[in-house]
Design a protein around this motif. Structure first.
Motif, PDB file in Angstrom:
ATOM      1  N   ALA A 127       0.858  -0.959   0.029  1.00  8.44           N
ATOM      2  CA  ALA A 127      -0.021   0.075   0.162  1.00  8.44           C
ATOM      3  C   ALA A 127       0.711   1.197   0.050  1.00  8.44           C
ATOM      4  O   ALA A 127       0.498   2.223  -0.616  1.00  8.44           O
ATOM      5  CB  ALA A 127      -0.837   0.120   1.178  1.00  8.44           C
ATOM      6  N   LEU A 128       1.770   1.155   0.694  1.00  9.24           N
ATOM      7  CA  LEU A 128       2.904   2.273   0.843  1.00  9.24           C
ATOM      8  C   LEU A 128       3.604   2.591  -0.470  1.00  9.24           C
ATOM      9  O   LEU A 128       3.621   3.664  -1.001  1.00  9.24           O
ATOM     10  CB  LEU A 128       3.924   2.007   1.870  1.00  9.24           C
ATOM     11  N   LEU A 129       4.118   1.419  -1.158  1.00 11.46           N
ATOM     12  CA  LEU A 129       4.639   1.648  -2.550  1.00 11.46           C
ATOM     13  C   LEU A 129       3.635   2.072  -3.659  1.00 11.46           C
ATOM     14  O   LEU A 129       4.047   3.061  -4.485  1.00 11.46           O
ATOM     15  CB  LEU A 129       5.246   0.189  -3.091  1.00 11.46           C
ATOM     16  N   VAL A 130       2.272   1.868  -3.556  1.00 13.56           N
ATOM     17  CA  VAL A 130       1.441   2.437  -4.618  1.00 13.56           C
ATOM     18  C   VAL A 130       1.196   3.765  -4.265  1.00 13.56           C
ATOM     19  O   VAL A 130       1.107   4.851  -5.107  1.00 13.56           O
ATOM     20  CB  VAL A 130      -0.032   1.592  -4.302  1.00 13.56           C
ATOM     21  N   ALA A 131       1.114   4.239  -2.891  1.00 13.25           N
ATOM     22  CA  ALA A 131       0.989   5.509  -2.726  1.00 13.25           C
ATOM     23  C   ALA A 131       2.269   6.292  -3.327  1.00 13.25           C
ATOM     24  O   ALA A 131       2.340   7.514  -3.534  1.00 13.25           O
ATOM     25  CB  ALA A 131       0.910   5.882  -1.052  1.00 13.25           C
ATOM     26  N   HIS A 132       3.516   5.574  -2.840  1.00 12.93           N
ATOM     27  CA  HIS A 132       4.984   6.354  -3.361  1.00 12.93           C
ATOM     28  C   HIS A 132       4.742   6.619  -4.979  1.00 12.93           C
ATOM     29  O   HIS A 132       5.291   7.442  -5.346  1.00 12.93           O
ATOM     30  CB  HIS A 132       5.788   5.219  -3.040  1.00 12.93           C
ATOM     31  N   ALA A 133       4.230   5.625  -5.672  1.00 17.51           N
ATOM     32  CA  ALA A 133       4.059   5.961  -6.997  1.00 17.51           C
ATOM     33  C   ALA A 133       3.150   6.826  -7.448  1.00 17.51           C
ATOM     34  O   ALA A 133       3.568   7.776  -8.214  1.00 17.51           O
ATOM     35  CB  ALA A 133       3.452   4.550  -7.619  1.00 17.51           C
ATOM     36  N   GLY A 134       2.122   7.115  -6.445  1.00 18.26           N
ATOM     37  CA  GLY A 134       1.240   8.227  -6.910  1.00 18.26           C
ATOM     38  C   GLY A 134       1.901   9.602  -6.636  1.00 18.26           C
ATOM     39  O   GLY A 134       1.954  10.482  -7.365  1.00 18.26           O
ATOM     40  N   LEU A 135       2.746   9.601  -5.481  1.00 15.74           N
ATOM     41  CA  LEU A 135       3.589  10.793  -5.029  1.00 15.74           C
ATOM     42  C   LEU A 135       4.381  10.980  -6.483  1.00 15.74           C
ATOM     43  O   LEU A 135       4.759  12.297  -6.534  1.00 15.74           O
ATOM     44  CB  LEU A 135       4.115  10.426  -3.891  1.00 15.74           C
ATOM     45  N   GLY A 136       5.093  10.023  -6.796  1.00 15.97           N
ATOM     46  CA  GLY A 136       6.023  10.290  -8.121  1.00 15.97           C
ATOM     47  C   GLY A 136       5.327  10.804  -9.363  1.00 15.97           C
ATOM     48  O   GLY A 136       5.870  11.753  -9.976  1.00 15.97           O
ATOM     49  N   ILE A 137       4.332  10.228  -9.605  1.00 15.77           N
ATOM     50  CA  ILE A 137       3.466  10.879 -10.768  1.00 15.77           C
ATOM     51  C   ILE A 137       3.173  12.235 -10.404  1.00 15.77           C
ATOM     52  O   ILE A 137       3.373  13.155 -11.307  1.00 15.77           O
ATOM     53  CB  ILE A 137       2.158  10.083 -11.013  1.00 15.77           C
ATOM     54  N   ALA A 138       2.677  12.765  -9.235  1.00 14.92           N
ATOM     55  CA  ALA A 138       2.406  14.030  -8.898  1.00 14.92           C
ATOM     56  C   ALA A 138       3.566  14.827  -9.187  1.00 14.92           C
ATOM     57  O   ALA A 138       3.860  16.098  -9.637  1.00 14.92           O
ATOM     58  CB  ALA A 138       1.903  14.129  -7.407  1.00 14.92           C
ATOM     59  N   ASN A 139       4.816  14.188  -8.541  1.00 16.33           N
ATOM     60  CA  ASN A 139       6.185  15.136  -8.729  1.00 16.33           C
ATOM     61  C   ASN A 139       6.283  15.404 -10.393  1.00 16.33           C
ATOM     62  O   ASN A 139       6.703  16.462 -10.709  1.00 16.33           O
ATOM     63  CB  ASN A 139       7.317  14.313  -8.183  1.00 16.33           C
ATOM     64  N   GLY A 140       6.277  14.431 -11.156  1.00 14.86           N
ATOM     65  CA  GLY A 140       6.301  14.478 -12.464  1.00 14.86           C
ATOM     66  C   GLY A 140       5.572  15.530 -13.296  1.00 14.86           C
ATOM     67  O   GLY A 140       6.029  16.067 -14.180  1.00 14.86           O
ATOM     68  N   LEU A 141       4.232  15.425 -12.719  1.00 11.99           N
ATOM     69  CA  LEU A 141       3.260  16.350 -13.350  1.00 11.99           C
ATOM     70  C   LEU A 141       3.184  17.853 -12.864  1.00 11.99           C
ATOM     71  O   LEU A 141       2.837  18.870 -13.472  1.00 11.99           O
ATOM     72  CB  LEU A 141       2.006  15.777 -13.016  1.00 11.99           C
ATOM     73  N   SER A 142       4.088  18.112 -11.830  1.00 11.95           N
ATOM     74  CA  SER A 142       4.414  19.435 -11.166  1.00 11.95           C
ATOM     75  C   SER A 142       5.055  20.319 -11.917  1.00 11.95           C
ATOM     76  O   SER A 142       5.043  21.594 -11.574  1.00 11.95           O
ATOM     77  CB  SER A 142       4.753  19.228  -9.802  1.00 11.95           C
ATOM     78  N   PHE A 143       5.832  20.069 -13.013  1.00 11.50           N
ATOM     79  CA  PHE A 143       6.747  20.640 -13.635  1.00 11.50           C
ATOM     80  C   PHE A 143       6.814  20.450 -15.101  1.00 11.50           C
ATOM     81  O   PHE A 143       6.659  19.264 -15.431  1.00 11.50           O
ATOM     82  CB  PHE A 143       7.902  20.901 -12.955  1.00 11.50           C
TER      83      PHE A 143
END
Length: 203
Positions: free
Chosen positions: A187-203
Motif C-alpha cells: 500500500a505504501l509503494l502504491v502511494a509512493h508511485a502516486g507521489l512520484g506521478i504528482a512530482n512528474g506532473l508538477s513541472f
C-alpha cells in the motif's frame, strides 16, 4: 473459567494486534525517513557521488527530455505492478495453504514468491539511484519531497520484510506479521508511485 469470547482474546484479537504492529512499524519508518530527509545530511554526499558516477553516463547516452523526465516512473511502475503485484498475490496463496502449487513458469508458489520480492527490492534500489540522477540532471532539489520520504521508508521496510521472511519458519506470529506488514508495504509503494506521478506532473 474465562473463554476467548468473554475475554476478547483469540485469533481475531491476535490478528488485530498484528495489524496494529505492522501499522506502527510503517508509521515509525515514515517518521524516521522524514527526519533523515529533513536533516539534509544525505544531499551533499549523494549529489557528489551521482555527479561523479551517474550523470556522466546519462550525458554520454544523451537521451531525449521525456526519457529523463519519465523513464524512472515507467520503469518502477512496471516493476511494482509485475513483480510486486504478482509476488504479493503469491504471498497470499502461500498464506492460504497453496504454497506447493505451481506458479507461472513452473516454479512452486513458495519458491517464486521470495525471488520476485527480492528482485523487486533490488530493482527498486537501483531504480531509486536512477531517479536521483535524473533529478540532478533536471536541476531539481534532491530529497526534498514526500516521494523521497516514502522511497527511503519503502526500501527500509522491504529489507525488514525480507529478514522476517527468512527467519519466520515455525513461527506463526512472525508469519502473520509478514503478511500484514507486506500488505502495508505494498500500500505504501502504491502511494509512493502516486507521489512520484504528482512530482512528474508538477513541472
Amino acid at each position: 473459567m474465562k473463554t476467548s469470547a468473554s475475554t476478547g482474546e483469540g485469533p481475531s484479537s491476535d490478528a488485530s494486534d498484528t495489524a496494529k504492529t505492522a501499522a506502527a512499524i510503517v508509521g515509525g519508518s515514515l517518521l524516521a525517513s522524514a527526519g533523515l530527509v529533513g536533516s539534509h545530511v544525505l544531499v551533499e554526499p549523494l549529489t557528489a557521488y551521482f555527479n561523479a558516477i551517474g550523470v556522466p553516463v546519462i550525458e554520454f547516452l544523451h537521451p531525449p527530455e521525456w526519457v529523463l523526465h519519465w523513464f524512472h516512473a515507467i520503469n518502477m511502475g512496471i516493476v511494482l505492478a509485475a513483480m510486486g503485484g504478482y509476488g504479493a498475490y503469491l504471498g497470499y496463496q502461500i498464506r492460504g495453504g497453496k504454497g506447493s502449487t505451481e506458479a507461472f513458469g513452473g516454479e512452486l508458489v513458495r519458491e517464486l514468491h521470495p525471488k520476485l520480492m527480492l528482485g523487486m527490492t533490488f530493482f527498486f534500489f537501483l531504480g531509486g539511484q536512477g531517479g536521483l540522477v535524473f533529478t540532478i540532471m533536471e536541476h531539481r532539489p534532491l530529497l526534498e519531497s514526500p516521494h523521497a520520504i516514502s522511497a527511503l521508508s519503502g526500501l527500509g521496510l522491504l529489507g525488514l520484510q525480507g529478514v522476517i521472511g527468512a527467519t519466520m519458519k515455525g513461527k506463526p506470529g512472525a508469519r502473520t506479521l509478514h503478511t500484514y506488514l507486506g500488505s502495508s508495504i505494498m500500500a505504501l509503494l502504491v502511494a509512493h508511485a502516486g507521489l512520484g506521478i504528482a512530482n512528474g506532473l508538477s513541472f
